[in-house]
Scaffold this active site. Structure first.
Site: not given
Length: 289
Positions: A47, A154
């Site tokens: 990532r 979020d």
């Protein structure tokens, strides 16, 4: 083999040492209480290597030094390392339970002029809160004109922005949403569709760290927090369940992920009442509401 490579947890083009990994894990835990074990080294490498290349950095040590100084890059790291796997009506049994067991009374309350609040905590790119709104509108097509609101939060600002935009590929929508609902509640934009006015009127998107301060007053009648707590350690999970219990109305419902369980002190206030569904107990007589 160099000492650097001997200490590598993941030995790619840019070796990820144990020290680098622990620095990254400590910063992620400090920011979001997400717990990384050594088994996640390959995920962290895959990532974040894109960030190193984009920033023309020569090592993960250089990247860690940047993270300690640059809040914007810390946010980029968080976005890269948080998993956003979602779809409309994921774990459909929760929406069926919401429709059959929970909404009839809540919507009757709203039609009498009452207030109904639902929360999608860890909403990712918006599929979950819009699924909640669609379930409500299926029960009462006039719900958008009642005091019925869905809060969608979020930690990742990119996901919040995507949810607020409400644009999805039509092919993906068609897999999970019946054609009449798709036609009514989503506006066509080429090969995509955008959430229409009724959905937007009901759903409000906000950025929120579940392990930080919660500015909303509540209480909530329903909270969805699914497949989020699995990334936290036991102590963080226990604290989260207690905070949810505080924010739920007596009799309110909490839906969690298929591999999650409420335990710790909150289990005295949240009773299992279905498949990964919990209900807030009424307060004992004489206790504060």
């Amino acid at each position: 083999m160099s000492a650097l490579r001997q200490d590598s947890l993941f030995d790619g083009d840019y070796p990820l040492t144990r020290e680098d990994f622990r620095d990254i894990a400590a910063m992620l835990y400090a920011d979001a209480r997400i717990h990384l074990t050594d088994s996640k080294a390959s995920l962290v490498y895959s990532r974040l290597i894109k960030r190193l290349r984009a920033l023309n950095l020569e090592s993960f040590a250089d990247y860690c030094a940047l993270l300690r100084e640059d809040e914007d890059e810390r946010a980029e790291m968080l976005s890269a390392l948080t998993t956003n796997v979602t779809r409309f009506f994921r774990e459909r049994h929760h929406f069926e339970h919401l429709s059959s067991r929970v909404l009839p009374n809540l919507l009757a309350q709203a039609r009498r002029g009452g207030r109904v609040r639902l929360w999608s905590a860890g909403c990712s790119s918006g599929e979950e809160p819009y699924s909640i709104a669609l379930t409500i509108l299926e029960q009462d097509p006039r719900a958008a004109d009642l005091d019925v609101k869905v809060l969608a939060t979020d930690i990742d600002p990119r996901m919040v922005a995507r949810g607020r935009d409400g644009i999805y590929a039509e092919a993906a929508l068609a897999e999970d949403i019946a054609a009449p609902a798709l036609q009514r509640f989503f506006l066509r934009e080429g090969a995509q569709r955008r959430a229409g006015d009724e959905l937007r009127k009901m759903v409000a998107f906000r950025r929120l760290n579940l392990n930080g301060d919660w500015p909303m007053r509540g209480p909530f009648d329903v909270i969805f927090c699914r497949n989020v707590a699995i990334y936290f350690d036991d102590a963080t999970q226990g604290a989260l369940w207690e905070k949810f219990a505080d924010k739920l109305s007596p009799g309110g419902w909490l839906y969690i992920g298929h591999s999650e369980r409420v335990d710790g002190p909150a289990s005295a206030r949240l009773s299992s009442a279905g498949v990964t569904a919990y209900r807030r107990n009424a307060e004992p007589s004489g206790d504060a509401p």
